[in-house]
Write an enzyme that holds these catalytic residues in place. Structure first.
Site, PDB file in Angstrom:
ATOM      1  N   GLU A  89      -6.256  -7.296  -1.435  1.00 41.06           N
ATOM      2  CA  GLU A  89      -7.054  -7.194   0.153  1.00 41.06           C
ATOM      3  C   GLU A  89      -8.603  -6.860   0.120  1.00 41.06           C
ATOM      4  O   GLU A  89      -8.663  -5.825  -0.140  1.00 41.06           O
ATOM      5  CB  GLU A  89      -6.837  -6.228   0.908  1.00 41.06           C
ATOM      6  CG  GLU A  89      -5.338  -6.694   1.291  1.00 41.06           C
ATOM      7  CD  GLU A  89      -4.611  -6.078   2.509  1.00 41.06           C
ATOM      8  OE1 GLU A  89      -4.973  -5.067   3.380  1.00 41.06           O
ATOM      9  OE2 GLU A  89      -2.726  -5.656   2.410  1.00 41.06           O
ATOM     10  N   GLU A 109       0.760  -1.114  -0.071  1.00 36.91           N
ATOM     11  CA  GLU A 109       0.044  -0.032  -0.207  1.00 36.91           C
ATOM     12  C   GLU A 109       1.082   1.426   0.224  1.00 36.91           C
ATOM     13  O   GLU A 109       0.741   2.295   0.754  1.00 36.91           O
ATOM     14  CB  GLU A 109      -1.321   0.122   1.477  1.00 36.91           C
ATOM     15  CG  GLU A 109      -2.313  -1.048   1.266  1.00 36.91           C
ATOM     16  CD  GLU A 109      -3.435  -0.800   2.413  1.00 36.91           C
ATOM     17  OE1 GLU A 109      -2.926  -0.189   3.349  1.00 36.91           O
ATOM     18  OE2 GLU A 109      -3.225  -0.731   1.738  1.00 36.91           O
TER      19      GLU A 109
END
Ligand SMILES: *[C@@H]1O[C@H](CO)[C@@H](O)[C@H](O)[C@H]1NC(C)=O
Ligand SMILES: *[C@@H]1O[C@H](CO)[C@@H](O)[C@H](O)[C@H]1NC(C)=O
Ligand SMILES: *[C@@H]1O[C@H](CO)[C@@H](O)[C@H](O)[C@H]1NC(C)=O
Ligand SMILES: *[C@@H]1O[C@H](CO)[C@@H](O)[C@H](O)[C@H]1NC(C)=O
Ligand SMILES: *[C@@H]1O[C@H](CO)[C@@H](O)[C@H](O)[C@H]1NC(C)=O
Ligand SMILES: *[C@@H]1O[C@H](CO)[C@@H](O)[C@H](O)[C@H]1NC(C)=O
Ligand SMILES: *[C@@H]1O[C@H](CO)[C@@H](O)[C@H](O)[C@H]1NC(C)=O
Ligand SMILES: *[C@@H]1O[C@H](CO)[C@@H](O)[C@H](O)[C@H]1NC(C)=O
Length: 694
Positions: free
Chosen positions: A289, A212
């Site tokens: 995710e 991320e």
């Protein structure tokens, strides 16, 4: 009200659809003829080709693969249970497991590496090779995410605390001393697993670069290129697919040309995948995710994601978008020891620490039980599988037992505890020193636990003591007596500078202790959030306006070997005379095969629990979590020892339960049907018995 019907229709619609398709297409015999994952993808012995992402989908060894994965972290699951959990993932219809790698556990001291071969408290969790091999034995492919920053509600996002010893440290950037440490770690990790790539007969099909990274403010493409090169240098070349994962709102900040971009989200599949397709039109879409639940901070209620929302989103990913998925989490497990992470927040105390359980309201519960989401996910996986796989058996859940309650038997006072801290963890200094900067652990400092700043000073009633900010949770003691401080719960404070008018019976020399608990380093945020030494960090420490010098610093690490070696325990004869902070201990007998159990800490206040010397984590009256999970392998037939460090008010009993209590449900605002924005609260969850975690 319309909402409830809407959800039930959604779930029923999906299940009917699944039933319909399944009944038409197949029967038991046909199931038996289906291949296993490795049988299908690697039954040509020569020239195995790794995963590639093409416009019409993923191909593994030239055959189409829709990745159906579940996140499951070896460091959150007792190693004796790895196989159990992996079997349950494969039985759901998944073909892949995803795991992160925690640098902070694998390099607990600078330059000391532990891949399950160390003597650290968490060593038994760290044989990552074995975990990957078991995944393969259980017919699962692997998505490997070594970070080195991994976020994941884990202390410091998996970065080692000793990085904080460099006052200039800029983690996750192109700062050379940081890159040097990353290289040293990856030079150990990567050769350790390179032969486990799919093309070399192992399970790893893809590797994530950073994590991320697009959400980080100080992005450096050079840093991403540096990481990529480390893999290439260690033989992870075009055999294995490289990818990044981000919230698509961050655009391409977190990735590099040539890497597969995957998306992280919880809802709004169309919006998310729509944006992903814009960013990357010629590749298959994947939710790296898909947040199938959520985690909890202390002082909150327990988060759940309703099954209806789960089905809607998963169906959108796999069906409408023909995408691939990694369920984050499939099985969350536990933040054992001091490993839970924390977040920053915008208002005081600007900080929220995570609870011990990482149940995550995932399809498989913390204790490995099947939930409603598991069955719903299984139906969808079986519906959309590509290739169709031979089903495997749903193995039975573990036995749970509520062992008989036991009374605490013996104790050590605060002074007894301090007297047993080794001299190698006691220091004198003129100014407070942070945990990380203490000259201990081969100059890696103190990573976790508690720290005491002690001064033996002359003061009288009413003397002003000013201290802080504490990182993170401060308690004040005078002559070893816990003082009310007028802050939270009347006894402690967090993250601010505070004044106290000291209260003593007579003027003269008194021992003033500032006891500070490191309740976790932040695991998500911007570059300034990653400066987080613990204890007193260049803070205020004054009596009547004057800096206190001549400080004794005591590191209370609560390492397993020390806890096991504590001696001179005193029998508890009168519970009411016990004064916290205090260590308490008792034993209990298990006559048959040990079973999973839950320790109910609701009558206690705040502290940590050790089972046979192993730290199973923190409890805190603030909740939501009320019970601590004890996996059976931590127990033994015969005598078991429980040790508790209670910071405020000890209870006299240990109560075991055969079901967890993760606290009252958080009113969750995720929309179930896009048309209906009114659904809030837990009415639906309770009325459909949709969660097993409450
Ligand atoms: C290889 O896989 C295909 C497709 O599943 C199967 O038909 C074939 O029997 C397999 N061959 C071997 C040698 O296992
Ligand atoms: C554990 O194994 C790794 C990799 O082989 C090695 O680098 C490391 O020194 C070993 N650690 C210990 C404590 O023996
Ligand atoms: C990987 O790279 C090698 C050398 O550049 C090349 O020969 C091979 O075809 C490539 N394999 C794939 C799957 O792209
Ligand atoms: C604490 O008291 C001192 C002396 O009165 C004062 O200078 C200081 O600002 C106070 N600190 C806080 C945080 O209130
Ligand atoms: C100490 O000071 C406080 C506040 O001024 C007062 O209430 C208390 O009675 C004093 N205690 C003693 C022992 O003098
Ligand atoms: C402590 O704070 C002062 C004032 O902000 C600063 O000048 C000094 O560099 C800091 N020292 C450390 C070790 O951070
Ligand atoms: C326990 O200690 C309290 C406080 O000192 C005292 O009042 C009480 O009588 C004691 N109880 C017993 C059973 O000794
Ligand atoms: C939910 O569970 C309760 C208690 O087990 C049961 O009485 C009730 O019928 C269940 N409700 C639904 C909708 O399954």
């Amino acid at each position: 009200m319309g909402s409830k019907i809407c959800v039930l229709l959604t779930i029923c619609g999906i299940l009917l659809g699944v039933a319909h398709l399944n009944s038409g297409k197949m029967d038991k015999q046909a199931d038996e003829d289906l291949p296993m994952v490795y049988e299908y993808f690697r039954n040509s012995s020569s020239n195995v080709v790794g995963l590639v992402a093409e416009a019409d989908g993923f191909k593994l060894n030239g055959k189409k693969l829709k990745i159906m994965s579940g996140a499951m972290h070896y460091f959150r699951i007792h190693p004796d249970l790895w196989r159990d959990r992996l079997k349950k993932l494969r039985a759901m219809g998944a073909n892949t497991v995803e795991t992160y790698v925690p640098w902070n556990l694998h390099e607990p001291k600078m330059g000391e590496f532990d891949f399950g071969n160390g003597t650290n408290d968490m060593s038994m969790f760290l044989d990552v090779r074995r975990y990957l091999q078991i995944a393969q034995e259980e017919d699962l492919l692997v998505l490997f995410r070594p970070g080195p920053y991994i976020c994941t509600e884990w202390d410091f996002g998996g970065l080692p605390s000793w990085l904080q010893r460099d006052p200039e440290m800029k983690v996750r950037t192109n700062y050379q001393p940081y890159l040097d440490r990353v290289k040293i770690f990856f030079d150990k990790l990567l050769p350790h697993v390179a032969d486990l790539q799919f093309t070399r007969n192992g399970p790893i099909i893809a590797i994530q670069i950073e994590n991320e990274y697009g959400s980080f403010n100080a992005v450096s493409k050079e840093y991403l290129e540096f990481l990529l090169k480390l893999y290439v240098d260690h033989g992870f070349t075009n055999e294995t697919l490289f990818f990044t994962s981000d919230g698509v709102g961050n655009g391409d900040r977190g990735t590099l040309p040539g890497l597969l971009y995957t998306a992280n989200f919880q809802g709004d599949v169309d919006g998310q995948f729509g944006k992903l397709k814009e960013l990357q039109p010629d590749k298959p879409v994947m939710a790296m995710e898909y947040w199938a639940g959520w985690f909890d901070h202390w002082f909150e209620n327990h988060h759940v994601l309703r099954p209806g929302a789960f089905v809607d989103t998963l169906d959108g990913i796999l069906g409408k978008w023909d995408g691939s998925v990694n369920l984050y989490m499939f099985h969350g497990g536990t933040n054992f020891g001091f490993m839970a992470g924390a977040n920053t927040r915008g208002d005081a105390p600007f900080y929220d620490a995570d609870v011990t359980s990482y149940d995550y309201d995932a399809p498989l519960s913390e204790a490995g039980d099947y939930t409603t989401k598991y069955s719903l996910g299984k139906s969808l996986f079986e519906l959309y599988q590509e290739p169709r796989l031979k089903p495997t058996e749903m193995i039975p859940e573990s036995v749970k037992r509520a062992y008989p309650s036991v009374n605490l038997q013996e104790y050590l006072t605060y002074d007894d505890i301090i007297s047993q801290v080794p001299t190698t963890a006691k220091f004198t200094a003129q100014r407070p020193i942070s945990m990380e900067n203490l000259p201990m652990n081969d100059d890696s400092g103190q990573s976790y636990g508690y720290i005491i700043y002690r001064s033996n000073a002359e003061f009288s009633n009413g003397t002003n003591f000013e201290a802080g900010p504490v990182r993170d949770f401060g308690m004040l003691l005078i002559d070893s007596q816990l003082q009310p401080t007028g802050f939270q719960d009347d006894k402690y404070w967090i993250n601010a500078i505070q004044n106290f008018s000291l209260s003593v019976g007579s003027a003269g020399n008194h021992v003033l202790d500032l006891l500070i608990e490191n309740t976790a380093r932040v695991n998500f945020g911007n570059d300034n959030h990653f400066l987080q030494e613990k204890g007193l960090v260049n803070g205020t420490y004054k009596l009547n306006g004057n800096d206190i010098s001549d400080i004794e610093i005591i590191a209370l690490e609560f390492k397993s070997a020390w806890v096991k070696g504590l001696s001179d325990w005193k029998p508890i004869t009168n519970q009411t005379t016990l004064q916290a902070p205090v260590l308490l201990q008792t034993t209990f007998e298990i006559t048959e095969e040990p079973a999973d159990t839950f320790l109910d800490m609701s009558a206690w206040h705040k502290g940590i629990v050790f089972i046979n010397g192993f730290n199973i984590g923190r409890y805190f009256r603030a909740g939501p979590q009320q019970t601590l999970y004890i996996p059976a392998p931590l127990l033994k037939q015969g005598t078991n020892t429980v040790t508790i460090f209670e910071q405020f008010e000890p209870s006299n009993q240990l109560i075991f339960k055969d079901v967890p209590n993760l606290g009252p449900l958080k009113k969750d605002t995720w929309k179930i049907c896009k048309a209906d924005e009114e659904i809030k609260g837990n009415e639906l969850i309770e009325s459909s018995n949709a969660t097993s975690t409450n």
